[in-house]
Design a protein around this motif. Sequence first.
Motif, PDB file in Angstrom:
ATOM      1  N   SER A  10      82.327 -31.643 -22.925  1.00 40.33           N
ATOM      2  CA  SER A  10      81.529 -31.006 -22.097  1.00 40.33           C
ATOM      3  C   SER A  10      79.863 -31.271 -22.495  1.00 40.33           C
ATOM      4  O   SER A  10      79.151 -30.800 -21.921  1.00 40.33           O
ATOM      5  CB  SER A  10      81.804 -29.534 -21.829  1.00 40.33           C
ATOM      6  OG  SER A  10      81.767 -28.849 -22.990  1.00 40.33           O
TER       7      SER A  10
ATOM      8  N   TYR B 109      78.979 -29.282 -25.222  1.00 44.71           N
ATOM      9  CA  TYR B 109      78.657 -27.994 -25.833  1.00 44.71           C
ATOM     10  C   TYR B 109      79.242 -28.276 -27.419  1.00 44.71           C
ATOM     11  O   TYR B 109      80.164 -28.943 -27.823  1.00 44.71           O
ATOM     12  CB  TYR B 109      79.765 -26.902 -25.532  1.00 44.71           C
ATOM     13  CG  TYR B 109      79.225 -26.312 -24.179  1.00 44.71           C
ATOM     14  CD1 TYR B 109      77.961 -25.760 -23.849  1.00 44.71           C
ATOM     15  CD2 TYR B 109      79.896 -26.651 -23.063  1.00 44.71           C
ATOM     16  CE1 TYR B 109      77.716 -25.587 -22.715  1.00 44.71           C
ATOM     17  CE2 TYR B 109      79.428 -26.195 -21.661  1.00 44.71           C
ATOM     18  CZ  TYR B 109      78.384 -25.678 -21.619  1.00 44.71           C
ATOM     19  OH  TYR B 109      77.862 -25.281 -20.268  1.00 44.71           O
ATOM     20  N   ARG B 110      78.597 -27.799 -28.419  1.00 38.41           N
ATOM     21  CA  ARG B 110      78.641 -27.624 -29.884  1.00 38.41           C
ATOM     22  C   ARG B 110      80.052 -26.957 -29.913  1.00 38.41           C
ATOM     23  O   ARG B 110      80.095 -25.852 -29.371  1.00 38.41           O
ATOM     24  CB  ARG B 110      77.622 -27.098 -30.364  1.00 38.41           C
ATOM     25  CG  ARG B 110      76.261 -27.883 -30.769  1.00 38.41           C
ATOM     26  CD  ARG B 110      75.103 -27.137 -31.355  1.00 38.41           C
ATOM     27  NE  ARG B 110      73.843 -27.978 -31.346  1.00 38.41           N
ATOM     28  CZ  ARG B 110      72.904 -28.206 -30.437  1.00 38.41           C
ATOM     29  NH1 ARG B 110      73.130 -27.271 -29.219  1.00 38.41           N
ATOM     30  NH2 ARG B 110      71.929 -28.596 -30.664  1.00 38.41           N
TER      31      ARG B 110
ATOM     32  N   ASN C 115      82.091 -21.702 -30.619  1.00 39.06           N
ATOM     33  CA  ASN C 115      81.189 -22.038 -29.722  1.00 39.06           C
ATOM     34  C   ASN C 115      79.731 -21.750 -30.455  1.00 39.06           C
ATOM     35  O   ASN C 115      79.712 -20.919 -31.596  1.00 39.06           O
ATOM     36  CB  ASN C 115      81.368 -21.690 -28.070  1.00 39.06           C
ATOM     37  CG  ASN C 115      81.003 -20.296 -27.925  1.00 39.06           C
ATOM     38  OD1 ASN C 115      80.201 -19.561 -28.823  1.00 39.06           O
ATOM     39  ND2 ASN C 115      81.467 -19.853 -26.897  1.00 39.06           N
ATOM     40  N   ILE C 116      78.610 -21.979 -30.029  1.00 36.79           N
ATOM     41  CA  ILE C 116      77.280 -21.876 -30.744  1.00 36.79           C
ATOM     42  C   ILE C 116      77.071 -20.398 -30.695  1.00 36.79           C
ATOM     43  O   ILE C 116      76.704 -19.681 -31.634  1.00 36.79           O
ATOM     44  CB  ILE C 116      76.227 -22.597 -30.176  1.00 36.79           C
ATOM     45  CG1 ILE C 116      74.932 -22.600 -31.157  1.00 36.79           C
ATOM     46  CG2 ILE C 116      75.925 -21.999 -28.630  1.00 36.79           C
ATOM     47  CD1 ILE C 116      73.864 -23.676 -30.763  1.00 36.79           C
TER      48      ILE C 116
ATOM     49  N   ARG D 295      80.818 -32.219 -30.824  1.00 35.89           N
ATOM     50  CA  ARG D 295      80.637 -31.921 -29.331  1.00 35.89           C
ATOM     51  C   ARG D 295      82.032 -31.960 -28.689  1.00 35.89           C
ATOM     52  O   ARG D 295      82.711 -32.863 -28.893  1.00 35.89           O
ATOM     53  CB  ARG D 295      79.622 -32.870 -28.860  1.00 35.89           C
ATOM     54  CG  ARG D 295      78.117 -32.800 -29.396  1.00 35.89           C
ATOM     55  CD  ARG D 295      77.567 -31.513 -29.020  1.00 35.89           C
ATOM     56  NE  ARG D 295      76.181 -31.461 -29.540  1.00 35.89           N
ATOM     57  CZ  ARG D 295      75.244 -30.820 -28.862  1.00 35.89           C
ATOM     58  NH1 ARG D 295      75.367 -30.503 -27.570  1.00 35.89           N
ATOM     59  NH2 ARG D 295      73.778 -30.694 -29.501  1.00 35.89           N
TER      60      ARG D 295
ATOM     61  N   ARG E 137      70.166 -24.532 -33.756  1.00 36.94           N
ATOM     62  CA  ARG E 137      69.817 -25.813 -33.078  1.00 36.94           C
ATOM     63  C   ARG E 137      68.660 -26.421 -34.074  1.00 36.94           C
ATOM     64  O   ARG E 137      68.729 -27.719 -34.150  1.00 36.94           O
ATOM     65  CB  ARG E 137      69.259 -25.414 -31.851  1.00 36.94           C
ATOM     66  CG  ARG E 137      70.433 -25.308 -30.728  1.00 36.94           C
ATOM     67  CD  ARG E 137      69.915 -24.972 -29.353  1.00 36.94           C
ATOM     68  NE  ARG E 137      71.097 -24.707 -28.266  1.00 36.94           N
ATOM     69  CZ  ARG E 137      70.811 -23.392 -27.639  1.00 36.94           C
ATOM     70  NH1 ARG E 137      69.966 -22.870 -27.622  1.00 36.94           N
ATOM     71  NH2 ARG E 137      72.045 -23.369 -26.651  1.00 36.94           N
TER      72      ARG E 137
END
Length: 167
Positions: free
Chosen positions: A51, A53-54, A19-20, A48, A35
């Motif tokens: 959901s 999310y990245r 995740n990020i 993505r 970002r």
Amino acid sequence: MQEGFDPGIAGLKRSHAMNIGEASKATGISVKMLRYYEEIGLVRPALRAYSGYRVYSDKNVAMLRFVRRARDLGFQVKQIASLLDLWQDGSRASADVKALALDHVRELEQRRRELDEMIGTLQHLAHHCHGDSRPDCPILTGLSTEEEVPAKPARKKASRRSFAVAG
């Protein structure tokens, strides 16, 4: 199904997807900058999940580490974009990469000269300041004047050598 695995990310195993926040830790780049790099097109947007999310792959993280190392060496975003293009171009000429790097070296040398001049100016001003309880201050006067303050180049500290004295 593995816990934490989103079937919306086809082809990515959970152990290789980040995740990020995890990508930020792995690369040393803040979430905000990750970002931003996507927003300006420096790096391709991460996949993505359903959901929204990245999700960062190993390839994404490798590219971000490349960006981080380039930033650490003082390359500007536009230069990093050129370096990324060269890095991903298997038919690139190393001469192109070398030319970009040497141009950057010249820019850094110019910045160093400018910093040395600033240091010299500040040392000159500080040398003329009494640093006591009096209100007059050559540093503030020097900063408020339209004239350039004479700058003495910052001295490089000479290495001290000890010599044996015959006695």
